[in-house]
Design a protein around this motif. Structure first.
Motif, PDB file in Angstrom:
ATOM      1  N   SER A 254    -101.765   3.018   2.754  1.00 20.88           N
ATOM      2  CA  SER A 254    -100.615   3.138   3.653  1.00 20.88           C
ATOM      3  C   SER A 254     -99.754   4.303   3.195  1.00 20.88           C
ATOM      4  O   SER A 254    -100.077   5.013   2.233  1.00 20.88           O
ATOM      5  CB  SER A 254     -99.788   1.847   3.627  1.00 20.88           C
ATOM      6  OG  SER A 254     -99.195   1.671   2.342  1.00 20.88           O
ATOM      7  N   TRP A 255     -98.611   4.477   3.878  1.00 22.11           N
ATOM      8  CA  TRP A 255     -97.649   5.485   3.447  1.00 22.11           C
ATOM      9  C   TRP A 255     -97.172   5.202   2.028  1.00 22.11           C
ATOM     10  O   TRP A 255     -96.824   6.122   1.279  1.00 22.11           O
ATOM     11  CB  TRP A 255     -96.453   5.523   4.404  1.00 22.11           C
ATOM     12  CG  TRP A 255     -95.735   4.209   4.535  1.00 22.11           C
ATOM     13  CD1 TRP A 255     -95.916   3.260   5.488  1.00 22.11           C
ATOM     14  CD2 TRP A 255     -94.739   3.689   3.647  1.00 22.11           C
ATOM     15  NE1 TRP A 255     -95.100   2.175   5.263  1.00 22.11           N
ATOM     16  CE2 TRP A 255     -94.355   2.415   4.139  1.00 22.11           C
ATOM     17  CE3 TRP A 255     -94.122   4.163   2.502  1.00 22.11           C
ATOM     18  CZ2 TRP A 255     -93.404   1.624   3.514  1.00 22.11           C
ATOM     19  CZ3 TRP A 255     -93.168   3.372   1.869  1.00 22.11           C
ATOM     20  CH2 TRP A 255     -92.813   2.120   2.382  1.00 22.11           C
TER      21      TRP A 255
ATOM     22  N   LEU B 108     -99.610  -1.946   6.342  1.00 21.35           N
ATOM     23  CA  LEU B 108     -98.423  -1.132   6.580  1.00 21.35           C
ATOM     24  C   LEU B 108     -98.794   0.087   7.404  1.00 21.35           C
ATOM     25  O   LEU B 108     -99.804   0.743   7.145  1.00 21.35           O
ATOM     26  CB  LEU B 108     -97.807  -0.670   5.260  1.00 21.35           C
ATOM     27  CG  LEU B 108     -97.174  -1.728   4.359  1.00 21.35           C
ATOM     28  CD1 LEU B 108     -96.588  -1.065   3.120  1.00 21.35           C
ATOM     29  CD2 LEU B 108     -96.101  -2.509   5.099  1.00 21.35           C
ATOM     30  N   LYS B 109     -97.966   0.382   8.396  1.00 21.09           N
ATOM     31  CA  LYS B 109     -98.119   1.588   9.194  1.00 21.09           C
ATOM     32  C   LYS B 109     -96.930   2.502   8.910  1.00 21.09           C
ATOM     33  O   LYS B 109     -95.922   2.076   8.351  1.00 21.09           O
ATOM     34  CB  LYS B 109     -98.177   1.248  10.689  1.00 21.09           C
ATOM     35  CG  LYS B 109     -99.245   0.226  11.050  1.00 21.09           C
ATOM     36  CD  LYS B 109    -100.641   0.727  10.751  1.00 21.09           C
ATOM     37  CE  LYS B 109    -101.695  -0.285  11.173  1.00 21.09           C
ATOM     38  NZ  LYS B 109    -103.070   0.164  10.826  1.00 21.09           N
ATOM     39  N   LYS B 110     -97.048   3.764   9.316  1.00 20.01           N
ATOM     40  CA  LYS B 110     -95.966   4.714   9.077  1.00 20.01           C
ATOM     41  C   LYS B 110     -94.682   4.251   9.737  1.00 20.01           C
ATOM     42  O   LYS B 110     -93.588   4.425   9.197  1.00 20.01           O
ATOM     43  CB  LYS B 110     -96.358   6.099   9.601  1.00 20.01           C
ATOM     44  CG  LYS B 110     -95.331   7.176   9.298  1.00 20.01           C
ATOM     45  CD  LYS B 110     -95.802   8.537   9.760  1.00 20.01           C
ATOM     46  CE  LYS B 110     -94.774   9.615   9.424  1.00 20.01           C
ATOM     47  NZ  LYS B 110     -95.215  10.958   9.870  1.00 20.01           N
ATOM     48  N   HIS B 111     -94.813   3.639  10.916  1.00 20.90           N
ATOM     49  CA  HIS B 111     -93.635   3.176  11.644  1.00 20.90           C
ATOM     50  C   HIS B 111     -93.736   1.686  11.940  1.00 20.90           C
ATOM     51  O   HIS B 111     -93.523   1.243  13.064  1.00 20.90           O
ATOM     52  CB  HIS B 111     -93.459   3.970  12.939  1.00 20.90           C
ATOM     53  CG  HIS B 111     -93.199   5.427  12.714  1.00 20.90           C
ATOM     54  ND1 HIS B 111     -92.047   5.895  12.132  1.00 20.90           N
ATOM     55  CD2 HIS B 111     -93.965   6.517  12.965  1.00 20.90           C
ATOM     56  CE1 HIS B 111     -92.094   7.219  12.049  1.00 20.90           C
ATOM     57  NE2 HIS B 111     -93.246   7.616  12.544  1.00 20.90           N
TER      58      HIS B 111
ATOM     59  N   ARG C  64     -88.311   2.593  12.317  1.00 24.09           N
ATOM     60  CA  ARG C  64     -88.117   4.040  12.319  1.00 24.09           C
ATOM     61  C   ARG C  64     -88.730   4.711  11.097  1.00 24.09           C
ATOM     62  O   ARG C  64     -89.216   5.821  11.170  1.00 24.09           O
ATOM     63  CB  ARG C  64     -86.617   4.361  12.373  1.00 24.09           C
ATOM     64  CG  ARG C  64     -85.974   4.091  13.725  1.00 24.09           C
ATOM     65  CD  ARG C  64     -84.591   4.725  13.818  1.00 24.09           C
ATOM     66  NE  ARG C  64     -84.040   4.609  15.159  1.00 24.09           N
ATOM     67  CZ  ARG C  64     -83.247   3.624  15.560  1.00 24.09           C
ATOM     68  NH1 ARG C  64     -82.921   2.662  14.709  1.00 24.09           N
ATOM     69  NH2 ARG C  64     -82.780   3.579  16.787  1.00 24.09           N
ATOM     70  N   SER C  65     -88.681   4.063   9.953  1.00 22.55           N
ATOM     71  CA  SER C  65     -89.162   4.685   8.722  1.00 22.55           C
ATOM     72  C   SER C  65     -89.918   3.659   7.894  1.00 22.55           C
ATOM     73  O   SER C  65     -89.984   2.481   8.245  1.00 22.55           O
ATOM     74  CB  SER C  65     -87.984   5.248   7.923  1.00 22.55           C
ATOM     75  OG  SER C  65     -87.068   4.217   7.612  1.00 22.55           O
ATOM     76  N   GLY C  66     -90.480   4.134   6.779  1.00 19.97           N
ATOM     77  CA  GLY C  66     -91.275   3.268   5.931  1.00 19.97           C
ATOM     78  C   GLY C  66     -90.507   2.055   5.444  1.00 19.97           C
ATOM     79  O   GLY C  66     -89.465   2.184   4.804  1.00 19.97           O
ATOM     80  N   THR C  67     -91.018   0.880   5.753  1.00 21.62           N
ATOM     81  CA  THR C  67     -90.410  -0.383   5.333  1.00 21.62           C
ATOM     82  C   THR C  67     -91.500  -1.258   4.736  1.00 21.62           C
ATOM     83  O   THR C  67     -92.635  -1.262   5.210  1.00 21.62           O
ATOM     84  CB  THR C  67     -89.759  -1.100   6.532  1.00 21.62           C
ATOM     85  OG1 THR C  67     -88.792  -0.234   7.133  1.00 21.62           O
ATOM     86  CG2 THR C  67     -89.073  -2.383   6.092  1.00 21.62           C
ATOM     87  N   LEU C  68     -91.165  -1.989   3.691  1.00 23.35           N
ATOM     88  CA  LEU C  68     -92.119  -2.883   3.048  1.00 23.35           C
ATOM     89  C   LEU C  68     -92.031  -4.268   3.676  1.00 23.35           C
ATOM     90  O   LEU C  68     -90.935  -4.769   3.939  1.00 23.35           O
ATOM     91  CB  LEU C  68     -91.837  -2.968   1.547  1.00 23.35           C
ATOM     92  CG  LEU C  68     -91.975  -1.647   0.784  1.00 23.35           C
ATOM     93  CD1 LEU C  68     -91.529  -1.817  -0.661  1.00 23.35           C
ATOM     94  CD2 LEU C  68     -93.408  -1.142   0.834  1.00 23.35           C
TER      95      LEU C  68
ATOM     96  N   ALA D 241     -88.569  -3.316  17.120  1.00 25.04           N
ATOM     97  CA  ALA D 241     -89.169  -4.251  18.072  1.00 25.04           C
ATOM     98  C   ALA D 241     -90.268  -5.039  17.378  1.00 25.04           C
ATOM     99  O   ALA D 241     -90.803  -4.624  16.342  1.00 25.04           O
ATOM    100  CB  ALA D 241     -89.739  -3.505  19.278  1.00 25.04           C
ATOM    101  N   SER D 242     -90.600  -6.184  17.954  1.00 14.77           N
ATOM    102  CA  SER D 242     -91.696  -7.007  17.446  1.00 14.77           C
ATOM    103  C   SER D 242     -92.591  -7.402  18.606  1.00 14.77           C
ATOM    104  O   SER D 242     -92.143  -7.511  19.746  1.00 14.77           O
ATOM    105  CB  SER D 242     -91.150  -8.264  16.749  1.00 14.77           C
ATOM    106  OG  SER D 242     -90.391  -9.049  17.660  1.00 14.77           O
ATOM    107  N   HIS D 243     -93.856  -7.606  18.301  1.00 17.01           N
ATOM    108  CA  HIS D 243     -94.839  -7.996  19.311  1.00 17.01           C
ATOM    109  C   HIS D 243     -95.715  -9.110  18.730  1.00 17.01           C
ATOM    110  O   HIS D 243     -96.163  -8.999  17.587  1.00 17.01           O
ATOM    111  CB  HIS D 243     -95.710  -6.799  19.699  1.00 17.01           C
ATOM    112  CG  HIS D 243     -94.928  -5.567  20.029  1.00 17.01           C
ATOM    113  ND1 HIS D 243     -94.351  -5.346  21.259  1.00 17.01           N
ATOM    114  CD2 HIS D 243     -94.600  -4.489  19.271  1.00 17.01           C
ATOM    115  CE1 HIS D 243     -93.722  -4.187  21.249  1.00 17.01           C
ATOM    116  NE2 HIS D 243     -93.858  -3.648  20.045  1.00 17.01           N
ATOM    117  N   PRO D 244     -95.939 -10.192  19.466  1.00 13.28           N
ATOM    118  CA  PRO D 244     -95.448 -10.452  20.819  1.00 13.28           C
ATOM    119  C   PRO D 244     -93.947 -10.731  20.834  1.00 13.28           C
ATOM    120  O   PRO D 244     -93.341 -10.975  19.788  1.00 13.28           O
ATOM    121  CB  PRO D 244     -96.250 -11.683  21.252  1.00 13.28           C
ATOM    122  CG  PRO D 244     -96.608 -12.362  19.975  1.00 13.28           C
ATOM    123  CD  PRO D 244     -96.800 -11.287  18.960  1.00 13.28           C
ATOM    124  N   GLU D 245     -93.372 -10.709  22.031  1.00  9.07           N
ATOM    125  CA  GLU D 245     -91.931 -10.877  22.178  1.00  9.07           C
ATOM    126  C   GLU D 245     -91.542 -12.321  22.457  1.00  9.07           C
ATOM    127  O   GLU D 245     -90.390 -12.595  22.782  1.00  9.07           O
ATOM    128  CB  GLU D 245     -91.414  -9.960  23.290  1.00  9.07           C
ATOM    129  CG  GLU D 245     -91.610  -8.476  22.973  1.00  9.07           C
ATOM    130  CD  GLU D 245     -91.112  -7.578  24.080  1.00  9.07           C
ATOM    131  OE1 GLU D 245     -90.908  -8.097  25.199  1.00  9.07           O
ATOM    132  OE2 GLU D 245     -90.918  -6.377  23.833  1.00  9.07           O
TER     133      GLU D 245
END
Length: 648
Positions: free
Chosen positions: A443-444, A378-381, A358-362, A336-340
């Motif tokens: 970050s992660w 970067l956040k964990k999710h 769901r998982s670590g993405t750059l 998902a992305s915010h804002p929509e």
């Protein structure tokens, strides 16, 4: 966007008409209800057919067609079309061995069991369970089939390895996506274009109408119900915020598999075109095979809303206003992305965007083609991005992503989101150094490189007195290097490193930073394996800000190669010593036989509880050196530190 829409008004031979100006326009489709009845201008009026054929077949192969007439029509005798036993030949397959081919009934309209809930439940990208590994043998076979004598011969060859409805559709899909290319010449010159299935096969290229026509005919020959759909698409040439009016601009298909309708787009599955719409690049895209309807509606809006296969259905206005996610968004595991909404406004010069995954993405981003005017973390999710446009007006914001396993330098970022940012005022204080690298802060990813439990988890460090201290626990046996950067301050690379004192205590590392002046600075952190003699790799960076214009810290003393990373300066920390003064030295060093401070004279330091201590007078000298005698049996000393002395 990257995929081809084929915003391709078709020639009259494919159901379109010329408007008299050299442009082809779609003829208005006849409106039909769910039973296939043509509906007139008023929604409550229906035109009933005079006859309605009913086909019945026994398990012995007998087929009978009965015509049912209205009361005011004279009855006619029942006409028996065929009483032959066994398999029947299709009219278009005469002269061929048609074993295994089946005729298809007219496609039934979608019903309640075909519908999927909207919005997307984040469970699957497909509308039915599909194991792509089980398709590998079939896919490889379909790609090698090279038959162009006729559509029937091609389907016959493909079905040698396909038994179920799903396998038949898969084989047809793979063949078309890998053997038909988008006709960029025909798109610009409709007179050279044909969308008939046989012509598409022979030429090996077409626009979306031809892709869909060929897919429909091949499925029909294979005995799979298939329907060509038309509507509006957010594809090549789409602009955020645009409205859709007039004729349809794209075509795709629905297929009936295992008692349910499913959607696919072989045009977009085959590749993409460049911005000038002159070059087609074959790039297979699995996403558009049996796409979940709640994702397909993201960029496909059918003329008949029933073919959204959604409950509830979306209006055209909702389709226009909804956020556009590229296929890469979902195939990379983003959720998902915010804002929509695709158009966002700044508040006091700032706008924020975030993405869940769901998982670590750059991630990285471009605002008007540059990543200088934002802070991405970067956040964990997922990730969070704050942007600060430095001009008012409308700005294009692009978000890019790649899987974390593609960390090598050849890993390619793919565009997953686009926004339009409307900026009414500029925050001029939010000007970031050009050396700031996105993303910012720990970050992660930095944890994966061995930097654990950071003392500062936010990307920005604010300091009032121009000093700060950061600590990490090192989870790997690594060496660390750090440097300080700023715009227009004349801070050379070697001096940038001297404004950071690095201290290692076991698996803990501390970075003491003294800023040379007020402003915005970048603290970059690098690492390498301690056993590796090679170069350091960049890991991450911080933004350090100081508004106090009175700040003016000198650099730390210059260190030499014999200064070990677990040595520590307790005093003096400043690399610039006062002239004509007695200066106290206190250094924490181990494994050393003797320590001397060399100024105009030489001053030995004494060892006391793990520290070397003593006093040095700076009179009559411009430089002061700290030297160590590592082995009492040797007569030579090594320089480890260098201080400068203020001029009188």
């Amino acid at each position: 966007m990257g995929a081809v829409t084929g915003q391709d008004n078709q020639p009259s031979s494919t159901g379109l008409e010329d408007d008299g100006n050299g442009n082809s326009r779609s003829q208005p489709p006849q409106r039909r209800d769910l039973n296939g009845w043509r509906v007139s201008g008023q929604p409550w009026e229906q035109t009933k057919p005079k006859t309605k054929p009913i086909t019945s077949g026994s398990d012995k192969g007998t087929q009978v067609t009965v015509e049912i007439h209205s009361e005011d029509t004279p009855l006619k005798p029942i006409r028996i079309l065929s009483l032959e036993k066994g398999s029947q030949r299709l009219p278009g397959l005469r002269g061929h061995n048609n074993k295994g081919f089946q005729g298809t009934e007219a496609p039934r309209p979608p019903g309640a069991k075909d519908l999927h809930a909207y919005p997307w439940d984040k469970s699957s990208l497909k509308s039915m369970p599909v194991d792509l590994q089980q398709f590998k043998k079939l896919d490889d076979y379909a790609l090698k089939v090279n038959i162009k004598s006729s559509v029937e011969d091609l389907v016959k060859a493909l079905l040698k390895q396909a038994r179920t409805e799903l396998e038949k559709v898969r084989a047809i899909w793979m063949w078309i996506c890998h053997h038909i290319e988008y006709d960029v010449v025909g798109y610009h010159n409709k007179s050279q274009l044909s969308s008939k299935a046989e012509d598409v096969l022979q030429m090996g290229k077409s626009i979306c109408e031809g892709y869909a026509e060929l897919f429909e005919q091949m499925c029909s020959i294979a005995g799979v119900q298939c329907k060509k759909l038309s509507g509006h698409a957010k594809g090549h040439g789409y602009k955020i915020g645009q409205t859709f009016t007039g004729n349809s601009d794209h075509a795709w298909n629905a297929v009936y598999i295992e008692g349910r309708w499913h959607l696919l787009d072989s045009t977009w599955g085959s590749g993409s075109v460049d911005d000038s719409f002159t070059t087609f690049t074959r790039r297979y895209n699995e996403f558009y095979f049996l796409t979940h309807p709640a994702l397909f509606i993201n960029n496909h809006f059918p003329d008949n809303s029933n073919w959204q296969l959604l409950k509830p259905t979306l209006t055209l206005k909702e389709f226009e206003n909804n956020m556009l996610h590229s296929s890469n968004f979902y195939t990379l595991g983003l959720l998902a992305s915010h804002p929509e909404t695709p158009i966002i406004q700044t508040v006091n010069g700032k706008a924020s965007v975030s993405v869940d995954c769901r998982s670590g993405t750059l991630f990285t981003f471009k605002l008007k083609g540059t990543d200088e005017h934002g802070l991405m973390t970067l956040k964990k999710h997922g990730m969070k991005l704050d942007i600060y446009p430095q001009e008012t007006g409308r700005h294009k914001l692009e978000i890019f992503a790649k899987p974390s396993k593609a960390e090598a330098s050849d890993g390619v970022y793919s565009c997953v989101l686009e926004y339009v940012v409307e900026c009414e005022s500029v925050d001029e204080a939010a000007r970031f150094p050009k050396d700031l690298h996105q993303p910012v802060g720990p970050s992660w990813f930095s944890e994966r490189q061995g930097f654990l439990r950071p003392s500062h988890r936010e990307p920005t460090i604010h300091t009032n007195d121009g000093r700060c201290s950061l600590t990490f626990t090192l989870g790997k046996d690594i060496s660390v290097l750090s440097s300080l950067h700023a715009d227009g301050s004349g801070l050379a690379e070697d001096m940038g490193r001297r404004h950071i004192m690095q201290i290692r205590r076991g698996n803990q590392i501390e970075l003491k930073v003294h800023l040379p002046h007020a402003g915005n600075f970048v603290l970059k952190i690098y690492s390498k394996k301690r056993s590796d003699p090679g170069n350091y790799d960049y890991i991450f960076n911080y933004l350090i800000t100081c508004l106090n214009t009175e700040v003016k810290w000198p650099a730390f003393p210059q260190s030499y190669s014999k200064w070990m990373e677990d040595y520590e300066i307790l005093e003096p920390l400043s690399g610039l010593l006062p002239a004509n003064r007695n200066v106290q030295f206190k250094l924490k060093m181990h494994g050393i036989a003797k320590v001397l401070v060399q100024a105009e004279n030489t001053y030995p330091l004494t060892h006391n509880r793990g520290c070397w201590e003593g006093t040095c007078n700076t009179s009559g000298c411009r430089e002061v050196f700290v030297m160590v005698h590592e082995n009492a049996n040797h007569s030579f000393y090594s320089h480890v530190l260098k201080y400068e002395v203020e001029t009188q």
